[in-house]
Structure formats: structure tokens, C-alpha cells
Design an enzyme around this catalytic site. Structure first.
Site, PDB file in Angstrom:
ATOM      1  N   LYS A 173       0.831  -1.208   0.000  1.00  0.00           N
ATOM      2  CA  LYS A 173       0.000   0.000   0.000  1.00  0.00           C
ATOM      3  C   LYS A 173       0.866   1.260   0.000  1.00  0.00           C
ATOM      4  O   LYS A 173       1.936   1.299   0.621  1.00  0.00           O
ATOM      5  CB  LYS A 173      -0.913  -0.014   1.228  1.00  0.00           C
ATOM      6  CG  LYS A 173      -1.939   1.124   1.269  1.00  0.00           C
ATOM      7  CD  LYS A 173      -2.800   1.011   2.528  1.00  0.00           C
ATOM      8  CE  LYS A 173      -3.842   2.122   2.588  1.00  0.00           C
ATOM      9  NZ  LYS A 173      -4.666   2.019   3.819  1.00  0.00           N
ATOM     10  N   SER A 249      -9.558   2.035   2.913  1.00  0.00           N
ATOM     11  CA  SER A 249      -8.663   2.808   2.063  1.00  0.00           C
ATOM     12  C   SER A 249      -7.642   1.967   1.309  1.00  0.00           C
ATOM     13  O   SER A 249      -6.984   2.448   0.394  1.00  0.00           O
ATOM     14  CB  SER A 249      -7.922   3.843   2.917  1.00  0.00           C
ATOM     15  OG  SER A 249      -7.102   3.210   3.888  1.00  0.00           O
ATOM     16  N   GLY A 271      -9.952   1.839  10.657  1.00  0.00           N
ATOM     17  CA  GLY A 271     -11.332   1.587  11.066  1.00  0.00           C
ATOM     18  C   GLY A 271     -11.991   0.508  10.234  1.00  0.00           C
ATOM     19  O   GLY A 271     -13.200   0.336  10.275  1.00  0.00           O
ATOM     20  N   GLY A 272     -11.160  -0.193   9.441  1.00  0.00           N
ATOM     21  CA  GLY A 272     -11.689  -1.236   8.560  1.00  0.00           C
ATOM     22  C   GLY A 272     -11.028  -1.263   7.204  1.00  0.00           C
ATOM     23  O   GLY A 272     -11.473  -1.962   6.292  1.00  0.00           O
ATOM     24  N   SER A 273      -9.937  -0.522   7.041  1.00  0.00           N
ATOM     25  CA  SER A 273      -9.354  -0.296   5.720  1.00  0.00           C
ATOM     26  C   SER A 273      -8.681  -1.503   5.093  1.00  0.00           C
ATOM     27  O   SER A 273      -8.347  -1.472   3.909  1.00  0.00           O
ATOM     28  CB  SER A 273      -8.358   0.873   5.778  1.00  0.00           C
ATOM     29  OG  SER A 273      -9.050   2.077   5.953  1.00  0.00           O
TER      30      SER A 273
END
Length: 570
Positions: A173, A249, A271-273
Site C-alpha cells: 500500500k 482505504s 477503522g476497517g481499511s
């Protein structure tokens, strides 16, 4: 987190007007701060201590028995000896690490030949020849990839491979440092013309096992979003339906794995990316315990909740990548008191009578797509057939925890960007509006959020003495549609954001590990994911239930349409 009203969907001209008003009309950003519920803790009083980093409470509860700490690499290697790579159905088969290693070891193909094909595939996936382009990869360097592939090929020729990832392509990433690449974090200005001179710690560990780092994946700008709609770079598309988002993201990482470009990608998760894009793209994603994988060399966004983790096409690869990346790093203090990572029980899938799984039915039913509930019920029944016990649980203060996650996230996001004030006008309109609203958070809001964190960690410490796992949907929705009007300037979609992050943010806030598994598809053939959460440092149990879930889905697992499948590398 109570709102006065939900901001309506905005893109193009309404979004431009809204952003201008938010930035320049005094008091308006503060109004929307309160409207969003970000100030809901300000007038409340708490007596709890402050927990700044969600590292586990009493250590003795979370110790791993030395007798079960085994060499995870050997466990996977031993199991793979039993694997017949030709046995899986064509519509199910993703290329996996073991397929690469088997092909190289038998001299059927070399890493150099694979990477020659792979570079062509990456080019295709990011060009108009693939209409529309997937744009999973953002930065890649042909010469660097080929140099790594030549070195790996030489090692195979000399029978001197480095480890179980030798010659395997891995993508990273764009907020994690890779030597020779700019860490742009999805922006047009961060680290421009300033390539990294050193690998992030986790990248270094992957290279030590022979991984070929193929470049950087696209992401939501400054990681503040759940779609990877990014006007500053590209909008990554879902290989299962390119008219839908791949999530965010870490959307580019999910996209490259789902489309077959590589078996492993690395994402990050506030938060969940990791879990949201993995769920939307039908792959596996692991958010490890806070501090389990080093963040040295990761751009510092939301440091008290951010984690890095693997995203893969199969559970064996998820376990392998996790095991390689996990461990202590002297430069990251959060990693130093963790117990040794283990893959104990990974293949103990036939009988689950030792597992108690908590469910919060009222929470789990808060989904938009009813197919998600149906898939969840199917998996619960399958787990029961293997002996797992399901227990209805309660999580007191869950709504407060959601609010506290939000205030923690916006405070840390805003702080991470304060050193770049003169460049913030270069951000996309949604992020300019967000930062203007975030600026209204104060120290009291943040401290109260951390007091709630202490309370919730104590509550969950007690709950995990009764259950081993908690099961929820990963998201309340499947991958949302892409509107052409959103591509130039971005979009604000409060409802989609809330639906996507509903079940994922809690694990980040209290630091526990969580995994998302592919569990089925809706009537539009969009993937559905389910999430398991476990106590601190118990990734081994998560990987075990992920393996069970992989067996349950079995031959119902599907690849994307051939037009967006690039995994035919050998």
C-alpha cells in the site's frame, strides 16, 4: 453516535460549493462537527483512566503457552506437500504462494518469466485496453521488478532460495515505505520527488523470505475513506463489477489480489481499511492486534489505531504473510511485549467443539442487503455442525465506543496533516471539507475518547473469558456503485461510509485482531464478507476459523470475470 441529520450525497458542483462554504464561512464547520455527532462526549464526565494505546490488559490473560509455539512456516510447508495444485475447479482457482513455489521448484517456469508476464498484466490492468482500467497498482518499476526476479531465478538455479516467498510477487500500500518509491499516501504532494531510501520493517521482513516487491497500490487519499475514490490519483475498481468500488482505504491492495496480479498484498487499517476492501473484493484480510506488526516506515496516520496486515486470495497465504511480518521491532515500542506469533491449530478444522462464538443479534441484523443476513445464518449453521457453540452476548457501551473511535480518528487524522498546511489546498474536496470539520475537535474530546477506550477494553477482557470469538458481518453493505460524476472531484456519501464501517471500527478502537472471510455473493455477484474478532494476540484462532470458512465456501468461491482476471501467469 447520534446525528441531527445525514449530509446528503454530494459530488461535482454541490461538493465544490459545500467545501468552499465549510472552509470560509465562520462557524459552519463547527456546526457540521456537532451534526456528525463528533461532540457527543464533550459534556459528559468519566472517571476511567486514559488508555492511549490499546495494548492488552492484564498480560497473564493473553500469554501464549510456549508448548504450542511452533514454526508456522514449517506447518504450512508440511501441509502444502499434500496439495495438488491442479485439483481446484477453474472458476475457484486463484494462484497461491504454493503454486508459485511448486512451479519454480519443478523448473516449469522461472520468477523472471513470471515477472515478464506480470508487468504486461499490470500495464493492461491500468490502461484503456482494460475498459475501464482497474487501477489497483499505482507505482511500479519494471527495471526494479526484473532485477528482483533475476536474483530469485538465480537462487532457484543454485538451490539457495531465501524462504517460502522466494519469487512470489507482493504489492504494498502507498503509505508504507519501499526503497526507491515515493510514499505519497494517495496525494499529489506528500514525498513527491523524495523516494524512500529504506524499506519499512515489514517490507524488509518480506524481502528476507524472498518476496518480489512489485510496487505500490492505489489508496484512498490520506486513508480517509472507504471506497478508494481518489481524484488525486485514480479510482480503483472492483474486479467483480467495475461499476462498483473495491473499498478502501486499502482498495488497490484488494484489487490486485482479487484480479490475480499477485497472491499477497499489504494494507493498513484504522477503522476497517483492510477488511472493508477485502470483503468487497471477495478475498481474505487480517487486521492484527495493535502492535503485532511493526509500523516503522508507515506514514503516521492515526497511530493509536492503525495496523498493517496481509490481504490474500487464500487462508494459507494469509497465515504465511502474517507469520512473516509479525514480531518485535526495536524501533516500534508497541511491538516489544507481544508473545511469539504462532499458527497453532491452523488445520484443526474438523471439530470446533472447543470454540465458543459470541453473536450480538440485534447488531448483526443492522445490514442493508438482506443477502448478508442469509449468508451469516448459513455460516452459523455450518459452524454449529462442526461443534462450535454460539452464545448471545452483550457489549455494554458499544455506541459510546463508536463515538470514541470517531473522535480519536478525526483528532489523529487532523494532527497528522498539521505539518503540511501549505499543501492542504491540493487535497481532494472531500478531504478538505473533512479536515475543516475535524479541526473543531479539542483535547477534552480526545481524552474522553481514551477514557472510554479503557472502559471498553476492560469490558472486552471480561467477555473474552466467556467466548473465544465474536462473529459479525464485515460490512452492512456490499460494494457500492461508482457514479461517473464523482470521478473528477470525489464525493461525500455519509450513509455509505456509516454502513461500511459499522462492524469494523470497534476492533481498531480497542486493539483486538479481526479477520474478514469471503462467505458468498449477492444477486449482482458482488462478494459478501463475514468478520471474526478475537482477544488480543489470538490471531491463530482467527486464522483457524478463516480456514474453516474457506472449507465451508468451497467450490462456491468464484473468480472475477475473465476480462478482469490477470492471474494466468503460468
Amino acid at each position: 453516535m447520534t446525528r441531527r441529520f445525514v449530509i446528503p450525497y454530494m459530488s461535482d458542483l454541490p461538493l465544490r460549493l459545500f467545501t468552499s462554504l465549510i472552509e470560509y464561512v465562520p462557524g459552519l464547520s463547527n456546526y457540521f462537527f456537532w451534526n456528525a455527532g463528533f461532540g457527543s462526549l464533550r459534556n459528559r464526565s468519566f472517571t476511567d483512566d486514559v488508555t492511549m494505546m490499546p495494548l492488552p490488559l492484564p498480560k497473564e490473560i493473553f500469554d501464549v503457552e510456549n508448548s504450542v509455539i511452533i514454526d508456522g512456516l514449517e506447518v504450512i510447508d508440511q501441509k502444502n506437500q499434500e496439495h495438488n495444485p491442479a485439483s481446484a475447479p477453474a472458476n475457484y482457482r486463484f494462484l497461491r504462494v504454493r503454486d508459485y513455489i511448486e512451479a519454480y521448484s519443478t523448473k516449469r517456469i522461472t520468477p523472471l518469466q513470471v515477472c515478464e508476464k506480470l508487468i504486461d498484466k499490470i500495464n493492461q490492468s491500468c490502461s484503456e485496453a482494460c475498459d475501464p482500467p482497474l487501477h489497483g497498482m499505482y507505482q511500479y518499476n519494471k527495471e526494479d521488478i526484473m532485477m528482483q526476479a533475476e536474483a530469485s531465478t538465480s537462487r532457484y538455479n543454485q538451490n539457495q532460495t531465501l524462504g517460502p516467498l522466494d519469487g512470489v510477487p507482493v504489492a504494498i500500500k502507498d503509505e508504507i515505505d519501499v526503497t526507491g518509491y515515493e510514499t505519497r499516501v494517495g496525494t499529489t504532494f506528500l514525498n513527491r520527488k523524495n523516494p524512500s531510501s529504506k524499506d519499512a520493517f515489514l517490507v524488509k521482513k518480506l524481502r528476507e523470505q524472498g518476496a518480489i516487491i512489485i510496487g505500490k497500490t492505489n489508496m484512498h487519499e490520506i486513508a480517509n475513506g472507504i471506497t478508494t475514490n481518489n481524484p488525486s490519483t485514480y479510482t480503483s475498481r472492483n474486479p467483480y463489477n467495475t461499476n462498483h468500488y473495491c473499498g478502501g482505504s486499502s482498495g488497490g491492495s484488494a484489487c490486485v489480489v482479487s484480479s490475480g496480479l499477485c497472491p499477497i498484498a499489504v494494507g493498513s487499517d484504522v477503522g476497517g481499511s483492510i477488511r472493508i476492501p477485502s470483503s468487497f473484493c471477495g478475498i481474505y484480510g487480517l487486521k492484527p492486534t495493535c502492535g503485532r506488526i511493526s509500523l516503522t516506515g508507515d506514514f503516521p496516520i492515526c497511530r493509536s489505531m492503525a495496523v498493517a496486515g496481509p490481504m490474500t486470495a487464500c487462508v494459507d497465504d494469509l497465515a504465511l504473510a502474517y507469520y512473516v511480518m509479525a514480531g518485535k521491532d526495536p524501533e516500534d515500542p508497541k511491538t516489544l511485549h507481544q508473545p511469539s506469533p504462532t499458527l497453532h491449530g491452523l488445520y484443526s478444522t474438523e471439530t470446533l467443539s472447543d470454540l465458543k462464538i459470541g453473536i450480538l443479534t440485534t447488531w448483526n441484523k443492522r445490514v442493508v442487503d438482506s443477502t448478508i443476513t442469509s449468508v451469516l445464518d448459513t455460516f452459523i449453521n455450518e459452524f454449529k455442525l462442526r461443534g462450535a457453540e454460539f452464545i448471545e452476548i452483550d457489549i455494554p457501551g458499544l455506541e459510546d465506543a463508536q463515538s470514541a473511535h470517531a473522535i480519536t480518528a478525526i483528532s489523529e487524522y487532523y494532527t497528522s496533516m498539521t505539518g503540511y498546511t501549505k499543501y492542504l489546498h491540493l487535497l481532494s474536496l472531500p478531504n478538505r471539507a473533512s479536515l475543516a470539520i475535524f479541526s473543531n475537535a479539542n483535547v477534552s474530546d480526545y481524552i474522553k475518547g481514551q477514557q472510554i477506550r479503557t472502559r471498553m477494553m476492560r469490558n472486552m477482557s471480561s467477555l473474552f473469558s466467556d467466548v473465544n470469538l465474536i462473529l459479525t458481518p464485515t460490512c452492512a453493505i456490499t460494494a457500492p456503485p461508482i457514479y461517473s460524476r464523482s470521478l473528477k472531484y470525489g464525493e461525500i456519501d455519509d450513509l455509505v461510509f456509516a454502513y461500511a464501517i459499522r462492524f469494523t471500527r470497534f476492533a481498531n478502537f480497542i486493539g483486538i485482531p479481526a479477520v474478514t472471510v469471503p462467505a458468498g455473493y449477492n444477486d449482482k455477484n458482488l462478494p459478501i464478507g463475514l468478520q471474526f474478532m478475537a482477544k488480543w494476540y489470538d490471531e491463530a484462532t482467527l486464522l483457524r476459523v478463516a480456514k474453516v470458512s474457506e472449507e465451508i465456501l468451497g467450490n462456491k468461491r468464484q473468480r472475477p470475470d475473465e476480462k478482469y482476471w490477470f492471474g494466468d501467469l503460468f
